[in-house]
Structure formats: C-alpha cells, structure tokens
Design an enzyme around this catalytic site. Structure first.
Site, PDB file in Angstrom:
ATOM      1  N   ASP A 108      -1.080  -5.612   9.519  1.00 34.44           N
ATOM      2  CA  ASP A 108      -2.011  -4.584   9.078  1.00 34.44           C
ATOM      3  C   ASP A 108      -3.296  -5.312   8.685  1.00 34.44           C
ATOM      4  O   ASP A 108      -3.325  -6.049   7.700  1.00 34.44           O
ATOM      5  CB  ASP A 108      -1.415  -3.818   7.888  1.00 34.44           C
ATOM      6  CG  ASP A 108      -2.302  -2.646   7.465  1.00 34.44           C
ATOM      7  OD1 ASP A 108      -3.464  -2.601   7.892  1.00 34.44           O
ATOM      8  OD2 ASP A 108      -1.823  -1.789   6.700  1.00 34.44           O
ATOM      9  N   LYS A 154     -13.173  -0.441   5.857  1.00 36.11           N
ATOM     10  CA  LYS A 154     -13.718  -1.225   4.737  1.00 36.11           C
ATOM     11  C   LYS A 154     -14.777  -2.215   5.212  1.00 36.11           C
ATOM     12  O   LYS A 154     -15.842  -2.306   4.621  1.00 36.11           O
ATOM     13  CB  LYS A 154     -12.614  -2.015   4.040  1.00 36.11           C
ATOM     14  CG  LYS A 154     -11.285  -1.328   3.967  1.00 36.11           C
ATOM     15  CD  LYS A 154     -11.184  -0.390   2.799  1.00 36.11           C
ATOM     16  CE  LYS A 154      -9.820   0.277   2.823  1.00 36.11           C
ATOM     17  NZ  LYS A 154      -9.537   1.018   1.637  1.00 36.11           N
ATOM     18  N   TRP A 171       0.861  -1.186   0.000  1.00 34.76           N
ATOM     19  CA  TRP A 171       0.000   0.000   0.000  1.00 34.76           C
ATOM     20  C   TRP A 171       0.896   1.235   0.000  1.00 34.76           C
ATOM     21  O   TRP A 171       1.838   1.325   0.804  1.00 34.76           O
ATOM     22  CB  TRP A 171      -0.892  -0.041   1.245  1.00 34.76           C
ATOM     23  CG  TRP A 171      -1.805   1.132   1.425  1.00 34.76           C
ATOM     24  CD1 TRP A 171      -2.623   1.695   0.487  1.00 34.76           C
ATOM     25  CD2 TRP A 171      -2.003   1.876   2.631  1.00 34.76           C
ATOM     26  NE1 TRP A 171      -3.322   2.737   1.035  1.00 34.76           N
ATOM     27  CE2 TRP A 171      -2.962   2.875   2.358  1.00 34.76           C
ATOM     28  CE3 TRP A 171      -1.488   1.793   3.927  1.00 34.76           C
ATOM     29  CZ2 TRP A 171      -3.409   3.782   3.308  1.00 34.76           C
ATOM     30  CZ3 TRP A 171      -1.925   2.686   4.879  1.00 34.76           C
ATOM     31  CH2 TRP A 171      -2.870   3.664   4.573  1.00 34.76           C
TER      32      TRP A 171
HETATM   33  C1  LMR Z   1      -6.733   2.298  -0.787  1.00 32.61           C
HETATM   34  O1  LMR Z   1      -5.665   1.680  -0.781  1.00 32.61           O
HETATM   35  O2  LMR Z   1      -7.332   2.584  -1.819  1.00 32.61           O
HETATM   36  C2  LMR Z   1      -7.342   2.723   0.516  1.00 32.61           C
HETATM   37  O3  LMR Z   1      -6.709   2.110   1.576  1.00 32.61           O
HETATM   38  C3  LMR Z   1      -7.519   4.175   0.645  1.00 32.61           C
HETATM   39  C4  LMR Z   1      -6.315   4.888   1.161  1.00 32.61           C
HETATM   40  O4  LMR Z   1      -6.427   5.510   2.220  1.00 32.61           O
HETATM   41  O5  LMR Z   1      -5.275   4.847   0.537  1.00 32.61           O
END
Ligand code: LMR
Length: 417
Positions: free
Chosen positions: A217, A257, A136
């Site tokens: 996470d 989510k 991420w």
């Molecule tokens: C995503 O990866 O799209 C979500 O977790 C939103 C974010 O806060 O990045």
C-alpha cells in the site's frame, strides 16, 4: 418495511469521517484538527501544490482538453508514469513489460481491486490476508467485505515504541505457504514507524522464502523523507533487485496525499510479474478491466490528467519534487516543535517518538480517555488510537496542542493516584 430485510442495522459513524463531522460542528474558534491525514499549510489551510496549479493551467489551456470518457484502464500516460514513480525509470520490470497497470479510485479503489482480483483468482495459497497490528482502519473492512480472512502480524511494540521485528518475522514464518501480506511501503499509518533498510531486507527475504504474496500500500511516497526514491525502498528492493521471485507483487498507489489531490480520487493498481509472460499480463489486464467496467464503467479523468501532466513534464515534475520537500519538511519542523514544547513543559513520559516517527502521523501514545478529554475540554481532535496528523499542526497552534496534551496527561496521572 424493515421486516422485508434482515440485519440492516444502523452502524456507528466511520471513526475518521465521524471525527471530521464532530470537528466541523465544534464552534470553538481555536479548535485543532489532527484527525484525517490531509496536509495543511502553516495557516492551517488546505494547500494546492504549485505543481498542481501549474498543471491545471496547462491542461485547461491545451487544445486537447475535454471531458470525454477515458478507456476502461484509465489514462495511459497517467498510469505508465505512475508505475515509473514507484519503480524508477530504469526498472527492469517496466523495461521488460512485466507491469500490468490499471487506474483506480485512489488507494482504496486499488485495494478493493486487489482484494477482489485475489478473491476471484488466487489459488496458490489461502485467501488469508495479514495486516499490520495496528493498521489503517479501512484495511480490515475493505478485505473482510470482499470475503477474505483477515489476520494480523505484530508490528508496533507498545512498550518500546518500536518495530516488533521478531514478532513480524515469526508470523511470516508461521503463516501458511502463499498467504497474502499487506505492507505499508512507507510512512506507516497510523504509527509513523517504518522498518529501516536492513529490517526491510529481512522482511522481504522471509516473505519470499514462504512464497507469500505481497500487496504494497503506497499512499505516502515522498511524504516520509521528501524523496520519492528513498520512500520506494522496499518496493524497489523487492522488484528491481529481484528479492521476490516466486510470486507477482501488487502495488496499490494513491496520489491523494503526495499530490494533494484528496477528493479527486487519483490512484492505480500495478501487478508486477516476476518473469515476462505477455499472455498472462494481458489476461490480468482484461480481468481488471471487467471489474472496473462493472463497478464504475471507466475511471474519472480530471485528476488523473492533472497528475499525468505533472509526471510527464520535466519542469512540473521537478516542481512537484520541491513541493514534496516543502510538505515533508514542514511536518518534520512541527514534530520537532511539539516534542520540544512537551519536554519544556516537563510533560510526564518520553516524547522522542514524535520525532523518531515519519510521514503524516504520530502515534502519540495517548490513551482513548486522554484523546476524549483533548477533544471535549480543549477542542483538539485526534483519532482515539492516539494517532495525530502532524500535518494539522502549525506555528499558531502547536503551543496550544502541547499545553492541552500536558493537561490531559497530568490529569489522568493524578486521577490514577
Ligand atoms: C487517513 O488515514 O486519515 C486517511 O487515509 C483518510 C482516510 O481515507 O481514512
């Protein structure tokens, strides 16, 4: 005036929120948002979970409803309920009082607290945190901002579109003793690829052998399989089955989510001690409290009270479990529909990974150039890495998206010839 400061450079927009801003500005009526991971119903609309609607009513009608401050730790029925969601009702760690919990500003706030706590106090190993490659986008900057050294472990093998287990285990074995490893508990973001149970067992055993400290996470529990228990497999294996015995485990938990409370910032950090140590547990709690008090004074109440109402009411809890199945099964249906359509079109390449992957995202394999063309020519928005939020697909747009992918793939094939 700017001479009074050094290095205040204007940064490019955040990749995800910048994408959302471009999408919002696009005036095409058939544009499709596969960017930020947020669930949409089959009409492409945000979905308030029935469990949330009912909990909100119950909360507002309750004589105790108010907008008072929470304690610095947050709303106790929320964070104790949240720990049970992760570890299960009968978790020995909970029964023995080995779990220190603190409400956080969703998952990101929990990651920030974890990083700051480790930066201040961790002394058993280097301040080096290993993140999956890829991960991420926000992980790297959260930990780098706090002054931790960020390294990566191999995860996604692009050639086979599967887990690079060998590379992952090698990095675990070669990392300095007591390093920090961040693991996605389920529904890996961005790849949608999770280790299977056997692979998890190997990964956890290797981490334990090197006494590495694990941060889980957990942002998608219930989203991958629709089942809270299944999606908690690595967490419960590590903690309830005592696979990890030598270090505490930190869990950063988001309800953005799985309860659809994106903007309410509901989350928690849990520090699970491998053995009972009440004094140490109280000390950890007090230090987390100090960080919270300095940064936000005390956590926001509304969202955590709604989630708490769901977690602590039998009927609402079972409604929530049904809602998780509604969301996860619609996403699976869309995965199948997209793959079937691409295969029917004969789009060059293989598309089985779309249905092999799990959770909110598909790592499509599209290149940044193809993604750019999708956006510019077709109004289909996804992250430049090729990550698509499958939750943005529905019966009304999946054909358009498949046709658009087909066009950009064929276009880039022909331009290479
Ligand atoms: C995503 O990866 O799209 C979500 O977790 C939103 C974010 O806060 O990045």
């Amino acid at each position: 005036m700017s001479k009074l400061f050094t290095n205040v450079k204007e940064l490019p927009p955040d990749p995800l929120f910048g994408l959302k801003a471009r999408y919002n500005k696009d005036s095409r009526s058939d544009k499709v948002d596969l960017g930020i991971g947020a669930y949409r119903d089959n009409n492409g609309k945000p979905w308030i979970l029935p469990a949330v609607r009912q909990a909100e009513q119950k909360l507002i009608n309750s004589p105790e409803y108010n907008h008072e401050y929470l304690s610095i730790s947050g709303f106790e029925p929320f964070y104790t309920g949240a720990a049970k969601v992760l570890l299960g009702d009968k978790s020995p760690a909970i029964e023995e009082g080995r779990v220190v919990s603190q409400q956080s500003l969703s998952g990101t706030g929990a990651l920030h607290l974890a990083g700051l706590f480790l930066k201040k106090f961790y002394s058993a190993g280097p301040h080096t945190i290993y993140l999956s490659q890829p991960t991420w986008a926000n992980h790297k900057q959260v930990f780098e901002t706090l002054g931790l050294t960020v390294k990566t472990y191999p995860y996604w093998d692009n050639a086979t579109k599967s887990l690079d287990l060998k590379g992952f285990l090698n990095t675990i074995n070669q990392a300095e003793l007591g390093s920090i490893f961040l693991l996605h508990a389920c529904a890996h973001n961005p790849t949608g690829l999770d280790p299977n149970y056997e692979q998890w067992n190997q990964i956890l055993a290797a981490l334990e052998a090197k006494k590495h400290l694990i941060i889980f996470d957990s942002a998608y529990q219930g989203f991958a399989s629709g089942d809270l228990e299944k999606d908690a497999y690595p967490i419960r294996k590590a903690i309830n089955d005592s696979v990890v015995k030598s270090t505490p485990i930190i869990i950063c938990q988001s309800f953005a989510k799985n309860v659809g409370m994106y903007g309410e910032r509901v989350g928690a950090i849990h520090v699970v001690l491998p053995t009972k140590d009440d004094a140490f547990g109280r000390a950890i709690k007090s230090q987390l409290n100090l960080i919270i008090r300095c940064e936000i004074s005390n956590p926001p109440a509304y969202g955590s009270k709604i989630v708490s109402t769901i977690l602590n009411d039998k009927e609402l809890y079972s409604q929530w479990r049904k809602d998780l199945v509604t969301m996860s099964s619609r996403i699976i249906k869309m995965r199948n529909a997209l793959r079937a359509k691409l295969e029917k079109l004969g789009t060059p390449g293989t598309w089985n990974h779309i249905t092999d992957q799990t959770g909110m995202f598909s790592f499509t394999g599209l290149t940044p150039e193809q993604v750019e063309r999708l956006e510019k020519k077709h109004g289909v928005y996804l992250v430049s890495s090729g990550r698509a939020s499958v939750a943005g697909l529905n019966d009304g747009n999946v054909d358009k998206v498949a046709n658009a992918i087909d066009e950009v793939v064929r276009n880039s094939k022909s331009s290479k010839l």
